[in-house]
Design a protein around this motif. Structure first.
Motif, mmCIF file in Angstrom:
data_model
loop_
_atom_site.group_PDB
_atom_site.id
_atom_site.type_symbol
_atom_site.label_atom_id
_atom_site.label_comp_id
_atom_site.label_asym_id
_atom_site.label_seq_id
_atom_site.Cartn_x
_atom_site.Cartn_y
_atom_site.Cartn_z
ATOM 1 N N GLU A 50 -7.463 -4.038 0.983
ATOM 2 C CA GLU A 50 -6.938 -3.014 1.886
ATOM 3 C C GLU A 50 -5.704 -2.318 1.325
ATOM 4 O OE1 GLU A 50 -6.187 -4.893 5.571
ATOM 5 O OE2 GLU A 50 -8.296 -5.171 6.106
ATOM 6 N N ASN A 76 -7.876 -10.684 2.285
ATOM 7 C CA ASN A 76 -8.462 -9.330 2.264
ATOM 8 C C ASN A 76 -7.513 -8.346 1.584
ATOM 9 O OD1 ASN A 76 -10.245 -7.263 2.686
ATOM 10 N ND2 ASN A 76 -9.784 -7.040 4.883
ATOM 11 N N LYS A 96 0.829 -1.204 0.000
ATOM 12 C CA LYS A 96 0.000 0.000 0.000
ATOM 13 C C LYS A 96 0.864 1.254 0.000
ATOM 14 C CE LYS A 96 -3.724 2.153 2.659
ATOM 15 N NZ LYS A 96 -4.591 2.033 3.848
#
Length: 978
Positions: free
Chosen positions: A973, A970, A928
């Motif tokens: 994110e 997941n 990220k």
């Protein structure tokens, strides 16, 4: 006097008194003080200022300080009667101090108020009503009887008149025959006529005669007065005198007639009967004399009889005979001259018997305690022991048990010495000629030989204590027998006191007559005799020459020659040994003394246990001087500990009380054993950890069996199985309650060491607290040392590992988890063996569990940190471009596969999933951050598509790994939210 004028004025007070309102002026009211002359001047002139005409004697005024009233030393009468004065002046003050003093006006004192009539007005008002009441009462009250006043006046007048008579006439021994009395009453000086003084002497004689006449008149008047007061009684007595004389004459005649009748009756009826009574009394006296002579003959045989009894050790019988003889000498034969020295001889003989009994008891104790311990007889010569104890109690020798106690100490020493000598003589390796001392010979024994010797000593001590207990129980039973007899005697006395007064009086009189040797028929009729008394009387009358052994035991002491009898009424009892004893009532011991003696005898049994323990402790310490006991292995020390514990329990059961000396010595040796035991295993663990390469080790079958035994609830080392059953191959994993544990060899040995600690606590319960502390220290040491070697990379230098791999870390974590699994089991094991007040020590296991969990968490964090650094390094160079998948993601998937391969077989599936979820979170964070740096957003554009393809490749590879297919990654994110 003048001194009041010479005093200085007093300042006004601050008081609020009404008499001190105005300040006084001293110069206005007082004259200057003048000097006074001497108290006794020669020629006083009345002039106060002329001092030159005074006497030449030293002047108090001139020579000394100013004269004051305190210098005056002549009293007032001496001053007033001065013989040197020519004439008496009118006043003392004017003649001494001059006329000025008379004219001087005395100034009122301002300290005293002026008293007027008004000051008494209030008092007069209060007292006036009372005065009126008093006057009224005085008028109402009548005067006393006039007759009483007259009598009182007459009595006082008579008394006054009698006081005029000289006291010499009133004396009871007054007699004129006495020359002194005569000369006092009639002095010769009144009758002398010589010297021409006859007229004057005659007048004196006449005056003396008148005086005596006057005294006579006074006395006669008083006598007449007294007669007048008692005239009626006087005349009545005079008239009754004739009647009284008639009565006396008739009474004299009646007495004479009665005497004549009594004389006739005495001759006819009494002389014969009195003669019969006199002959009967003579007969009784002869019988008494015969019995007394027979009693003397019996007492004369006392000393030979006592010697005969002492020759057969019949001490109780001899003492009873001496006591009986002493009582007979004091009561029946008191004052017999031929027996005057017998009492002192019997006292000396009694003292000799005391010494003989003590010596006999000492000999008995020595023979009883030193006889062979193989003898099955518990008590030696029980009848002899009981007889000795009764004799010692009778003589109040209450400290005889101390002799037995001293003999116990010597016997305990001899038992150990004899056991050592017997054992050494059977060992050929010990040359007794070279090694002389028994202690040195004992130290040359090996453990099996010394252990057999100790077992022999303990068995001998056990038999020794049993014999002591049997003997002391017999002695205590005798003491309690005497105590019970005292209680029965008191109950009997209480019962006798409840009898009726009539029966008690009759029995007392009969017993007294029997005791005095009188015939009861002389005091009672034959029909009134009690049955027992009649039998006694007939027995004495029919057989006077026989040796009586009936109720008159005092006068026949030969009945007490038997050792089991006494002079008084006795009661027979049976001792525990079956010996029937006669306890005499003369054994005067209080219940308090008997109870104290019984307690001392019981305490002697406790002392016997302490003596055996003390001698055993000295024996152990003698062998432990060269560190022999500290060098024992676990099995040998456990065997020794069990032997000592068994002996301690046996002595407690025999004696009924705990002895702490041997238990303390065992505890001391156990502490040393624990220290050595712990140091050996800690050193062994340290060496194992220093050589551990942190690779998975195979699990031998014996360790699996060890773990299985713990799972079954037995925390103990399993016994070695025969060789045929040990051919099982080692397993790759250790199975604990269905879970696989990959371990290193050090942990397997650590589990065995832990079980050794637990088993040692089972074998020696007294060291539970020490073992708990040492085991806690061992577990803490393993935790800190393994952390230092693996997490701290200490194994690189100690063992020579090239690097600490993830496999090493995972294996270390799994080993720690295995130890954590056993900590609650160990805690429960120790908790069951600790006292409730020691439960606070269990908190050590809670602290250890926390430390282990922290260590495991640090290892997990280290594994995550390894992958985190890898993600940071690879993703920082990530660029969104073709081809897909990119080289960066392929490299990341490759490293994740290696990580999974390294830890999957070591850690359980749940822990693996949790670890990879944490790694995936780290991966998402770095990805990220890199996407934000590259400005790649989730907008469906080309760059977004390339990133999505790489992420799909990463997800597919990660979920393809074994056990991670259901992992929720997941991946959404990674995109920034807008």
């Amino acid at each position: 006097m003048a001194s009041s004028h010479s005093s200085s004025p007093v300042p006004q007070s601050n008081s609020s008194d009404a008499f001190f309102k105005k300040e006084m002026d001293a110069t206005k009211h007082f004259r200057p003080v003048q000097s006074l002359p001497d108290v006794c001047p020669k020629e006083p002139t009345g002039n106060a200022g002329d001092l030159s005409n005074l006497c030449d004697s030293p002047s108090l005024v001139v020579d000394q300080q100013r004269w004051t009233i305190y210098h005056s030393k002549v009293n007032l009468p001496a001053a007033l009667n001065d013989p040197r004065l020519a004439k008496r002046e009118s006043d003392f003050f004017t003649k001494t101090w001059g006329v000025d003093f008379v004219d001087t006006e005395v100034t009122p004192s301002f300290y005293l108020p002026q008293i007027t009539k008004e000051h008494f007005a209030l008092y007069q008002q209060e007292i006036a009503p009372r005065e009126k009441v008093h006057e009224r009462c005085k008028n109402i009250c009548t005067p006393k009887d006039t007759f009483d006043r007259t009598l009182l006046h007459t009595h006082d007048k008579s008394r006054t008149d009698l006081e005029q008579v000289p006291k010499i006439f009133m004396k009871p021994d007054f007699a004129l025959e006495d020359s002194l009395t005569f000369n006092t009453v009639l002095p010769w000086s009144h009758f002398s006529t010589a010297g021409g003084k006859g007229n004057r002497d005659a007048a004196s004689s006449k005056l003396l005669q008148e005086k005596l006449s006057h005294y006579l008149d006074i006395v006669e008047v008083n006598i007449a007065h007294q007669i007048s007061l008692r005239s009626e009684a006087f005349f009545h007595a005079m008239t009754s005198q004739h009647e009284l004389q008639d009565y006396l004459r008739k009474t004299s005649q009646a007495v004479k007639l009665l005497r004549e009748k009594i004389s006739k009756i005495d001759k006819v009826m009494c002389e014969g009967s009195l003669r019969v009574l006199r002959l009967s009394l003579t007969r009784n006296n002869c019988i008494k004399a015969y019995n007394k002579l027979k009693l003397m003959a019996t007492v004369h045989q006392t000393q030979p009889t006592v010697q005969l009894l002492l020759s057969t050790s019949e001490f109780v019988g001899a003492l009873d005979l001496i006591a009986t003889t002493q009582e007979v000498l004091q009561q029946e034969l008191q004052g017999i001259h031929s027996f005057r020295h017998l009492g002192s001889q019997l006292c000396e003989l009694e003292k000799l018997i005391d010494k003989m009994m003590i010596a006999e008891f000492s000999t008995y104790a020595r023979n009883d305690l030193n006889r062979p311990l193989e003898d099955d007889c518990q008590i030696l010569e029980e009848e002899r022991l009981v007889s000795l104890v009764f004799g010692l109690l009778k003589q109040r020798k209450l400290n005889f048990y101390e002799i037995y106690g001293d003999e116990m100490i010597n016997t305990a020493k001899n038992i150990i010495k004899q056991c050592v000598v017997n054992t050494v003589s059977q060992i050929e390796e010990i040359d007794t000629e070279v090694v002389v001392k028994l202690a040195d010979q004992m130290r040359m024994m090996n453990f099996p030989q010394w252990f057999d010797l100790l077992k022999d000593i303990f068995s001998k001590f056990t038999i020794f204590l049993k014999r002591i207990k049997a003997t002391l129980n017999t002695i205590r039973s005798v003491v309690f027998l005497v105590l019970d007899k005292n209680q029965k005697n008191r109950d009997l006395e209480d019962t006798l006191q409840k009898n009726s007064a009539k029966e008690s009086s009759v029995d007392t009189e009969v017993a007294y007559l029997t005791h005095e040797g009188m015939f009861i028929s002389d005091a009672f009729g034959e029909g009134e005799l009690p049955a027992g008394a009649a039998d006694t009387t007939s027995q004495r009358n029919t057989s006077p020459n026989s040796e009586p052994c009936s109720s008159d035991s005092v006068s026949e002491p030969e009945c007490t020659t038997d050792s089991s009898s006494s002079k008084e009424q006795t009661s027979s009892s049976v001792t525990p040994g079956g010996v029937e004893m006669m306890i005499g009532e003369d054994m005067k011991l209080t219940d308090l003394e008997l109870v104290r003696l019984a307690n001392n005898i019981q305490e002697l049994l406790y002392n016997a246990s302490d003596i055996c323990h003390d001698r055993s402790v000295k024996f152990l310490m003698a062998r432990a001087k060269d560190g022999f006991l500290e060098k024992l292995n676990s099995n040998e020390f456990v065997t020794l500990s069990r032997l000592m514990e068994g002996f301690i329990v046996d002595t407690e059961q025999i004696c009924g009380r705990k002895s702490m000396s041997l238990r303390g010595a065992l505890q001391s040796q156990a502490n040393r054993f624990v220290n050595r035991f712990h140091e050996e295993r800690k050193t062994k663990l340290s060496l194992l950890l220093d050589n551990e390469r942190w690779k998975q080790a195979e699990v031998p079958a014996e360790f699996q069996d060890l773990v299985d035994s713990v799972s079954d609830g037995r925390i103990s080392l399993p016994e070695k199985k025969p060789a045929a059953t040990e051919e099982r191959k080692p397993a790759e994993f250790l199975i604990v309650e269905g879970q696989k544990y990959a371990t290193v060899g050090t942990v397997l040995l650590l589990i065995r060491i832990i079980l050794e600690y637990c088993q040692c606590v089972d074998n020696i319960p007294s060291i539970a607290t020490d073992m708990l502390t040492r085991l806690s220290d061992l577990l803490k040491y393993f935790n800190s040392k393994s952390c230092q070697l693996v997490l701290g990379a200490g194994a690189l230098q100690v063992v020579g590992l090239k690097t600490i791999t993830t496999k090493n870390l995972a294996l270390s974590s799994r080993c720690l988890q295995l130890i954590v699994h056993y900590i609650p089991i160990i805690r429960a094991h120790f908790e069951a063996r600790l006292q409730p007040k020691q439960f606070s020590m269990l908190r050590h296991f809670d602290h250890i569990t926390k430390d282990y969990h922290d260590h495991i968490a640090e290892i997990s964090a280290k594994l995550v940190a390894i992958m985190d650094s890898l993600f940071d390094k690879l993703l920082s160079k990530y660029e969104v471009k073709a081809p897909v998948p990119s080289a960066c993601f392929r490299n990341i998937c490759k490293q994740m596969a290696k990580m999974h391969e390294a830890i999957y077989d070591l850690l359980p599936e749940e822990q693996t999933q949790m670890l990879f979820l944490r790694i995936n979170a780290s991966y998402k964070l770095h990805l990220k951050r890199q996407l934000a740096h590259l400005n790649v957003v989730n907008d469906g554009g080309p760059l977004n598509g390339l990133v999505t393809s790489d992420v799909a490749f990463y997800t597919g590879n990660l979920q393809a790994l074994k056990g991670l297919n259901n992992l929720d990654l997941n991946m959404a994110e990674i995109w920034e939210k807008r």
